[in-house]
Write a protein that holds these residues in place. Structure first.
Motif, PDB file in Angstrom:
ATOM      1  N   LEU A 140      23.674  -4.530 -18.014  1.00 19.60           N
ATOM      2  CA  LEU A 140      22.280  -4.962 -17.908  1.00 19.60           C
ATOM      3  C   LEU A 140      21.445  -4.049 -17.030  1.00 19.60           C
ATOM      4  CD1 LEU A 140      22.746  -8.832 -17.469  1.00 19.60           C
ATOM      5  CD2 LEU A 140      21.963  -7.632 -19.516  1.00 19.60           C
ATOM      6  N   GLY A 141      22.060  -3.036 -16.437  1.00 19.17           N
ATOM      7  CA  GLY A 141      21.335  -2.184 -15.508  1.00 19.17           C
ATOM      8  C   GLY A 141      21.300  -2.786 -14.126  1.00 19.17           C
ATOM      9  N   CYS A 142      21.192  -1.920 -13.138  1.00 16.87           N
ATOM     10  CA  CYS A 142      21.183  -2.334 -11.731  1.00 16.87           C
ATOM     11  C   CYS A 142      19.747  -2.669 -11.301  1.00 16.87           C
ATOM     12  CB  CYS A 142      21.730  -1.185 -10.880  1.00 16.87           C
ATOM     13  SG  CYS A 142      21.690  -1.433  -9.111  1.00 16.87           S
ATOM     14  N   PRO A 143      19.526  -3.784 -10.599  1.00 19.12           N
ATOM     15  CA  PRO A 143      20.478  -4.764 -10.069  1.00 19.12           C
ATOM     16  C   PRO A 143      20.657  -6.005 -10.923  1.00 19.12           C
ATOM     17  CG  PRO A 143      18.369  -5.109  -9.025  1.00 19.12           C
ATOM     18  CD  PRO A 143      18.171  -3.972 -10.010  1.00 19.12           C
ATOM     19  N   ARG A 144      20.064  -6.019 -12.135  1.00 18.04           N
ATOM     20  CA  ARG A 144      20.134  -7.220 -12.978  1.00 18.04           C
ATOM     21  C   ARG A 144      21.576  -7.609 -13.266  1.00 18.04           C
ATOM     22  NH1 ARG A 144      18.365  -6.371 -18.054  1.00 18.04           N
ATOM     23  NH2 ARG A 144      17.849  -8.556 -18.415  1.00 18.04           N
ATOM     24  N   GLN A 145      22.421  -6.607 -13.540  1.00 20.83           N
ATOM     25  CA  GLN A 145      23.793  -6.921 -13.922  1.00 20.83           C
ATOM     26  C   GLN A 145      24.585  -7.530 -12.761  1.00 20.83           C
ATOM     27  OE1 GLN A 145      25.109  -3.122 -15.275  1.00 20.83           O
ATOM     28  NE2 GLN A 145      25.272  -2.256 -13.239  1.00 20.83           N
ATOM     29  N   GLU A 146      24.319  -7.075 -11.538  1.00 18.08           N
ATOM     30  CA  GLU A 146      25.013  -7.651 -10.390  1.00 18.08           C
ATOM     31  C   GLU A 146      24.581  -9.094 -10.138  1.00 18.08           C
ATOM     32  OE1 GLU A 146      25.641  -3.402 -10.226  1.00 18.08           O
ATOM     33  OE2 GLU A 146      23.760  -4.510 -10.303  1.00 18.08           O
ATOM     34  N   VAL A 147      23.293  -9.385 -10.342  1.00 15.10           N
ATOM     35  CA  VAL A 147      22.815 -10.762 -10.203  1.00 15.10           C
ATOM     36  C   VAL A 147      23.479 -11.644 -11.259  1.00 15.10           C
ATOM     37  CG1 VAL A 147      20.788 -12.270 -10.229  1.00 15.10           C
ATOM     38  CG2 VAL A 147      20.619  -9.970  -9.237  1.00 15.10           C
ATOM     39  N   PHE A 148      23.572 -11.128 -12.483  1.00 14.39           N
ATOM     40  CA  PHE A 148      24.215 -11.867 -13.574  1.00 14.39           C
ATOM     41  C   PHE A 148      25.684 -12.146 -13.265  1.00 14.39           C
ATOM     42  CE2 PHE A 148      26.746 -11.962 -17.441  1.00 14.39           C
ATOM     43  CZ  PHE A 148      26.031 -12.797 -18.288  1.00 14.39           C
ATOM     44  N   VAL A 149      26.413 -11.113 -12.842  1.00 17.02           N
ATOM     45  CA  VAL A 149      27.839 -11.280 -12.543  1.00 17.02           C
ATOM     46  C   VAL A 149      28.036 -12.286 -11.411  1.00 17.02           C
ATOM     47  CG1 VAL A 149      29.869 -10.112 -11.576  1.00 17.02           C
ATOM     48  CG2 VAL A 149      28.582  -9.048 -13.441  1.00 17.02           C
ATOM     49  N   HIS A 150      27.212 -12.171 -10.380  1.00 15.00           N
ATOM     50  CA  HIS A 150      27.312 -13.098  -9.247  1.00 15.00           C
ATOM     51  C   HIS A 150      27.070 -14.537  -9.697  1.00 15.00           C
ATOM     52  CE1 HIS A 150      25.780 -15.204  -5.599  1.00 15.00           C
ATOM     53  NE2 HIS A 150      26.759 -14.542  -5.022  1.00 15.00           N
ATOM     54  N   ALA A 151      26.101 -14.732 -10.610  1.00 18.14           N
ATOM     55  CA  ALA A 151      25.775 -16.077 -11.078  1.00 18.14           C
ATOM     56  C   ALA A 151      26.856 -16.642 -11.992  1.00 18.14           C
ATOM     57  CB  ALA A 151      24.435 -16.060 -11.807  1.00 18.14           C
ATOM     58  N   MET A 152      27.466 -15.789 -12.816  1.00 14.25           N
ATOM     59  CA  MET A 152      28.434 -16.265 -13.817  1.00 14.25           C
ATOM     60  C   MET A 152      29.858 -16.347 -13.298  1.00 14.25           C
ATOM     61  SD  MET A 152      26.655 -17.000 -16.493  1.00 14.25           S
ATOM     62  CE  MET A 152      27.983 -17.208 -17.693  1.00 14.25           C
ATOM     63  N   ARG A 153      30.134 -15.687 -12.190  1.00 20.02           N
ATOM     64  CA  ARG A 153      31.504 -15.653 -11.676  1.00 20.02           C
ATOM     65  C   ARG A 153      32.134 -17.040 -11.502  1.00 20.02           C
ATOM     66  NH1 ARG A 153      34.454 -16.026  -7.031  1.00 20.02           N
ATOM     67  NH2 ARG A 153      36.161 -14.520  -6.736  1.00 20.02           N
ATOM     68  N   PRO A 154      31.419 -18.041 -10.941  1.00 16.46           N
ATOM     69  CA  PRO A 154      32.054 -19.349 -10.764  1.00 16.46           C
ATOM     70  C   PRO A 154      32.370 -20.065 -12.084  1.00 16.46           C
ATOM     71  CG  PRO A 154      30.115 -19.114  -9.348  1.00 16.46           C
ATOM     72  CD  PRO A 154      30.074 -18.002 -10.339  1.00 16.46           C
ATOM     73  N   LEU A 155      31.774 -19.611 -13.179  1.00 15.31           N
ATOM     74  CA  LEU A 155      31.916 -20.313 -14.456  1.00 15.31           C
ATOM     75  C   LEU A 155      32.984 -19.709 -15.363  1.00 15.31           C
ATOM     76  CD1 LEU A 155      28.123 -20.802 -15.347  1.00 15.31           C
ATOM     77  CD2 LEU A 155      29.624 -22.311 -14.024  1.00 15.31           C
ATOM     78  N   LEU A 156      33.506 -18.532 -14.999  1.00 13.73           N
ATOM     79  CA  LEU A 156      34.399 -17.813 -15.910  1.00 13.73           C
ATOM     80  C   LEU A 156      35.712 -17.447 -15.223  1.00 13.73           C
ATOM     81  CD1 LEU A 156      31.769 -15.498 -17.616  1.00 13.73           C
ATOM     82  CD2 LEU A 156      33.049 -17.343 -18.712  1.00 13.73           C
ATOM     83  N   PRO A 157      36.843 -17.862 -15.774  1.00 10.92           N
ATOM     84  CA  PRO A 157      38.146 -17.553 -15.181  1.00 10.92           C
ATOM     85  C   PRO A 157      38.670 -16.194 -15.634  1.00 10.92           C
ATOM     86  CG  PRO A 157      38.458 -18.984 -17.068  1.00 10.92           C
ATOM     87  CD  PRO A 157      36.968 -18.764 -16.941  1.00 10.92           C
ATOM     88  N   MET A 158      37.931 -15.154 -15.310  1.00 10.61           N
ATOM     89  CA  MET A 158      38.278 -13.807 -15.785  1.00 10.61           C
ATOM     90  C   MET A 158      37.442 -12.785 -15.019  1.00 10.61           C
ATOM     91  SD  MET A 158      36.280 -14.031 -19.452  1.00 10.61           S
ATOM     92  CE  MET A 158      36.885 -15.713 -19.718  1.00 10.61           C
ATOM     93  N   PRO A 159      37.841 -11.514 -15.039  1.00 12.17           N
ATOM     94  CA  PRO A 159      37.019 -10.478 -14.406  1.00 12.17           C
ATOM     95  C   PRO A 159      35.707 -10.257 -15.149  1.00 12.17           C
ATOM     96  CG  PRO A 159      39.265  -9.702 -14.803  1.00 12.17           C
ATOM     97  CD  PRO A 159      39.093 -10.968 -15.574  1.00 12.17           C
ATOM     98  N   LEU A 160      34.649 -10.052 -14.379  1.00 11.14           N
ATOM     99  CA  LEU A 160      33.357  -9.619 -14.922  1.00 11.14           C
ATOM    100  C   LEU A 160      33.028  -8.278 -14.286  1.00 11.14           C
ATOM    101  CD1 LEU A 160      32.900 -13.000 -14.283  1.00 11.14           C
ATOM    102  CD2 LEU A 160      30.948 -12.440 -15.716  1.00 11.14           C
TER     103      LEU A 160
END
Length: 264
Positions: free
Chosen positions: A165-185
């Motif tokens: 998603l490009g920086c910093p959008r992708q880091e915000v996305f990963v940070h937001a989705m991390r608690p919802l996904l049992p896998m590496p992002l």
């Protein structure tokens, strides 16, 4: 092993070490947030302490750019001989995932780019299982959309998610989705565009000597001039101040608080 670069915690790691950490999380089905930061990525955390706190909660932050690797070596005697850049790390992870039969999910960029990327990956890594792919909506997530997206990714059988998603959008996305996904992002920056054949990577000699930014600036001057011509000198000045202990570089505390708004 994380070390402080202007308040952003960057891991002293290698391609092999990063791939091992990512694949271990994929096998064990546990959340694992990864990004590769060049100068621009580090400076987003310096200029926005809230974002810096997000970055400092990531499980793995690799030194994408040579100047970040140099900072680790000069400030912390890391003795790193190579950086760990997003596009190359992406290839290493995809090859390892193909070897182990771990399906991947591609999220971000445009439909056109993803179509070309999937075709190229199918040609170069025929054993790779692509569980699914979705283009960016280029807007903020609507209420409940994150849960729906997580459900789609889990239902696909994916074990690794690549986010472009490009920086910093992708880091915000990963940070937001991390608690919802049992896998590496993995936030992989321009890797989708490079591996889809839409953007050309600068020559290897430029990459090795910390001049990749110059090659990218030549390709996209209108979009990237501020990133490189303003932030790069500022980064070097702040780095010199940290080295001389003239400027405190206390890292902001990491945060697990999910953002109220994040890009999809």
């Amino acid at each position: 092993m994380k070390r402080n670069v202007l308040g952003v915690l960057v891991d002293v790691t290698s391609y092999a070490g990063a791939v091992d950490d990512i694949l271990a999380a994929a096998r064990e089905r546990r959340p694992f947030a990864v990004t590769a930061l060049a100068v621009h990525g580090v400076m987003t955390g310096v200029l926005d302490r809230e974002h810096g706190a997000r970055l400092n909660s990531f499980d793995l932050v690799t030194p994408d750019g040579q100047p970040v690797r140099w900072a680790l070596n000069v400030l912390h005697h890391a003795a790193l001989t190579d950086r760990v850049c997003g596009p190359t790390l992406t290839l290493h992870v995809l090859r390892a995932a193909a070897d182990e039969g771990l399906p991947v999910y591609l999220y971000g960029s445009t439909e056109q780019t993803l179509d070309r990327l999937v075709l190229n990956l199918q040609n170069t890594l025929p054993a790779l299982k692509i569980a699914g792919h979705e283009a960016s909506r280029f807007r903020a997530a609507r209420p409940g959309e994150d849960v729906e997206l997580a459900a789609r990714i889990i239902a696909s059988g994916a074990r690794i998610v690549l986010v472009g998603l490009g920086c910093p959008r992708q880091e915000v996305f990963v940070h937001a989705m991390r608690p919802l996904l049992p896998m590496p992002l993995l936030a992989v920056g321009a890797a989708f565009d490079f591996h889809a054949g839409i953007l050309r990577r600068p020559p290897v000699w430029m990459q090795k000597h910390g001049l990749e930014w110059l090659g990218r600036l030549a390709l996209e001057p209108g979009r990237l001039w501020r990133r490189y011509l303003v932030l790069n000198p500022y980064y070097l000045a702040l780095l010199a101040a940290q080295w001389a202990r003239l400027r405190p570089a206390d890292p902001p505390p990491s945060t697990t608080d999910r953002p109220t708004e994040f890009p999809v």
